[in-house]
Design a protein around this motif. Structure first.
Motif, PDB file in Angstrom:
ATOM      1  N   UNK A  43      15.643   8.797   6.264  1.00 49.09           N
ATOM      2  CA  UNK A  43      14.471   8.043   5.832  1.00 49.09           C
ATOM      3  C   UNK A  43      13.506   7.829   6.980  1.00 49.09           C
ATOM      4  N   UNK A  44      14.022   7.590   8.175  1.00 47.20           N
ATOM      5  CA  UNK A  44      13.166   7.405   9.344  1.00 47.20           C
ATOM      6  C   UNK A  44      12.425   8.692   9.674  1.00 47.20           C
ATOM      7  N   UNK A  45      13.117   9.813   9.625  1.00 44.86           N
ATOM      8  CA  UNK A  45      12.481  11.108   9.894  1.00 44.86           C
ATOM      9  C   UNK A  45      11.398  11.387   8.856  1.00 44.86           C
ATOM     10  N   UNK A  46      11.703  11.132   7.589  1.00 50.22           N
ATOM     11  CA  UNK A  46      10.725  11.343   6.520  1.00 50.22           C
ATOM     12  C   UNK A  46       9.506  10.459   6.711  1.00 50.22           C
ATOM     13  N   UNK A  47       9.730   9.189   7.067  1.00 49.72           N
ATOM     14  CA  UNK A  47       8.642   8.231   7.241  1.00 49.72           C
ATOM     15  C   UNK A  47       7.746   8.643   8.410  1.00 49.72           C
ATOM     16  N   UNK A  48       8.329   9.047   9.538  1.00 53.98           N
ATOM     17  CA  UNK A  48       7.530   9.473  10.688  1.00 53.98           C
ATOM     18  C   UNK A  48       6.747  10.745  10.395  1.00 53.98           C
ATOM     19  N   UNK A  49       7.361  11.682   9.699  1.00 55.45           N
ATOM     20  CA  UNK A  49       6.670  12.920   9.341  1.00 55.45           C
ATOM     21  C   UNK A  49       5.512  12.647   8.394  1.00 55.45           C
ATOM     22  N   UNK A  50       5.725  11.762   7.456  1.00 55.44           N
ATOM     23  CA  UNK A  50       4.651  11.408   6.516  1.00 55.44           C
ATOM     24  C   UNK A  50       3.482  10.743   7.244  1.00 55.44           C
ATOM     25  N   UNK A  51       3.792   9.847   8.177  1.00 54.96           N
ATOM     26  CA  UNK A  51       2.729   9.217   8.965  1.00 54.96           C
ATOM     27  C   UNK A  51       1.979  10.259   9.794  1.00 54.96           C
ATOM     28  N   UNK A  52       2.708  11.233  10.338  1.00 53.45           N
ATOM     29  CA  UNK A  52       2.072  12.290  11.128  1.00 53.45           C
ATOM     30  C   UNK A  52       1.125  13.106  10.261  1.00 53.45           C
ATOM     31  N   UNK A  53       1.526  13.403   9.049  1.00 57.41           N
ATOM     32  CA  UNK A  53       0.661  14.164   8.135  1.00 57.41           C
ATOM     33  C   UNK A  53      -0.575  13.367   7.756  1.00 57.41           C
ATOM     34  N   UNK A  54      -0.429  12.045   7.582  1.00 59.42           N
ATOM     35  CA  UNK A  54      -1.563  11.208   7.193  1.00 59.42           C
ATOM     36  C   UNK A  54      -2.627  11.114   8.284  1.00 59.42           C
ATOM     37  N   UNK A  55      -2.217  11.121   9.536  1.00 56.26           N
ATOM     38  CA  UNK A  55      -3.197  10.943  10.613  1.00 56.26           C
ATOM     39  C   UNK A  55      -3.541  12.249  11.322  1.00 56.26           C
ATOM     40  N   UNK A  56      -3.194  13.382  10.747  1.00 57.35           N
ATOM     41  CA  UNK A  56      -3.443  14.688  11.378  1.00 57.35           C
ATOM     42  C   UNK A  56      -4.932  14.950  11.596  1.00 57.35           C
ATOM     43  N   UNK A  57      -5.768  14.616  10.636  1.00 58.71           N
ATOM     44  CA  UNK A  57      -7.193  14.951  10.716  1.00 58.71           C
ATOM     45  C   UNK A  57      -7.943  14.092  11.728  1.00 58.71           C
ATOM     46  N   UNK A  58      -7.646  12.805  11.793  1.00 58.64           N
ATOM     47  CA  UNK A  58      -8.428  11.929  12.666  1.00 58.64           C
ATOM     48  C   UNK A  58      -7.777  11.684  14.022  1.00 58.64           C
ATOM     49  N   UNK A  59      -6.498  11.993  14.184  1.00 60.03           N
ATOM     50  CA  UNK A  59      -5.833  11.754  15.461  1.00 60.03           C
ATOM     51  C   UNK A  59      -4.700  12.756  15.655  1.00 60.03           C
TER      52      UNK A  59
END
Length: 73
Positions: A43-59
């Protein structure tokens, strides 16, 4: 939890209280932490990956760091 147990005698003096406090301090400092469960880790890996995908465009730098943390989890 730590498996350390202490056998104490019925001391009621100041020295006995100090010794008991020091023993409790060492037990708390050197207590073994329980390991992370496999589900919690996933769940931690999934959560971090999802956050990374969300902020890919702006950061993209933050996104790369989040993916790095996910790979180390």
């Amino acid at each position: 939890m730590s498996a350390t147990t202490y056998t104490t005698t019925a001391g009621t003096g100041y020295f006995a209280n100090v010794v008991n406090a020091v023993r409790q301090l060492f037990a708390a400092v050197f207590a073994v932490q329980p390991g992370m469960s496999q589900r919690n880790k996933e769940e931690t890996i999934w959560w971090l990956t999802r956050m990374a995908n969300d902020c890919e465009r702006h950061s993209p730098g933050l996104s790369a760091e989040l993916r790095f943390f996910a790979s180390r989890a």
